[in-house]
Motif scaffolding. Sequence first.
Motif, short mmCIF file in Angstrom:
data_model
loop_
_atom_site.label_atom_id
_atom_site.label_comp_id
_atom_site.label_asym_id
_atom_site.label_seq_id
_atom_site.Cartn_x
_atom_site.Cartn_y
_atom_site.Cartn_z
N UNK A 79 5.74 9.72 5.80
CA UNK A 79 5.31 8.61 6.65
C UNK A 79 6.43 8.17 7.58
N UNK A 80 7.65 8.15 7.08
CA UNK A 80 8.80 7.79 7.90
C UNK A 80 8.93 8.76 9.07
N UNK A 124 0.82 -1.20 0.00
CA UNK A 124 0.00 0.00 0.00
C UNK A 124 0.86 1.26 0.00
N UNK A 125 1.88 1.28 0.84
CA UNK A 125 2.77 2.44 0.88
C UNK A 125 3.49 2.60 -0.45
N UNK A 126 3.94 1.49 -1.00
CA UNK A 126 4.70 1.53 -2.26
C UNK A 126 3.83 2.01 -3.43
N UNK A 155 0.60 3.56 -3.31
CA UNK A 155 -0.33 4.67 -3.14
C UNK A 155 0.31 5.97 -2.67
N UNK A 156 1.62 5.96 -2.43
CA UNK A 156 2.29 7.15 -1.92
C UNK A 156 3.52 7.47 -2.75
N UNK A 157 3.70 8.75 -2.99
CA UNK A 157 4.89 9.21 -3.72
C UNK A 157 6.11 9.06 -2.81
N UNK A 158 7.28 9.22 -3.40
CA UNK A 158 8.52 9.14 -2.62
C UNK A 158 8.51 10.18 -1.50
N UNK A 159 8.04 11.38 -1.79
CA UNK A 159 7.98 12.43 -0.77
C UNK A 159 7.01 12.04 0.34
N UNK A 160 5.86 11.46 -0.02
CA UNK A 160 4.89 11.04 0.99
C UNK A 160 5.43 9.87 1.82
N UNK A 161 6.18 8.98 1.17
CA UNK A 161 6.80 7.88 1.90
C UNK A 161 7.76 8.43 2.95
N UNK A 162 8.49 9.49 2.60
CA UNK A 162 9.39 10.12 3.56
C UNK A 162 8.60 10.77 4.69
N UNK A 196 6.08 8.12 11.54
CA UNK A 196 6.31 6.94 12.37
C UNK A 196 7.29 7.28 13.50
N UNK A 197 8.33 8.05 13.18
CA UNK A 197 9.27 8.47 14.22
C UNK A 197 8.56 9.30 15.30
N UNK A 198 7.65 10.17 14.87
CA UNK A 198 6.89 10.98 15.83
C UNK A 198 5.96 10.10 16.67
N UNK A 199 5.33 9.11 16.04
CA UNK A 199 4.46 8.21 16.78
C UNK A 199 5.24 7.40 17.81
N UNK A 200 6.45 6.98 17.47
CA UNK A 200 7.31 6.27 18.42
C UNK A 200 7.58 7.15 19.64
N UNK A 201 7.87 8.43 19.40
CA UNK A 201 8.09 9.38 20.52
C UNK A 201 6.83 9.52 21.35
N UNK A 202 5.69 9.58 20.68
CA UNK A 202 4.41 9.73 21.38
C UNK A 202 4.18 8.53 22.30
#
Length: 150
Positions: free
Chosen positions: A137-138, A124-126, A128-135, A141-147
């Motif tokens: 999301x990365x 789905x990520x590959x 439905x999302x552009x390279x910029x959107x994939x970045x 995810x880092x922010x969610x880990x902090x949360x």
Amino acid sequence: MSHPPPSVPPEALHALAEDLRVLAGKLVRRLREESYVGNFTPSQVQVLNLLEREGPATVTALARAQGMRPQSMGETLAALKAAGFVSGAPDPNDGRQTVLSLTPAFRKKVKASRAAREDWLYRTIQTHFSAAEQQQLTTGVDLLKRLIDS
């Protein structure tokens, strides 16, 4: 000289918190749809997760960890044993007790379930999302880990 980030109004933060809660729930439901492991009660899920994380344990230890009576834990475990997800063996230190663990078949099922969910996310990520959107999301995810770690 760096400037502090602009303050977000409290009502916007409340809306963000609500959106995040709703989206997290939808993501969990969608991931469940992608790979069915079985219908479990909440207490069965907790026991299976505990056995997977912590390893084999006695009924007493599982009951203590879940804050329930050993008799209630026995009922939960009986259903999991009947389904072939949990097995017991005599405790090598105390033959009067049984040490419970996940069966190899259930471990295999869990591994396949996780692989299916990760595959769905990857595809789905590959697709439905552009390279910029994939970045983005990365970063998200880092922010969610902090949360989660706060």
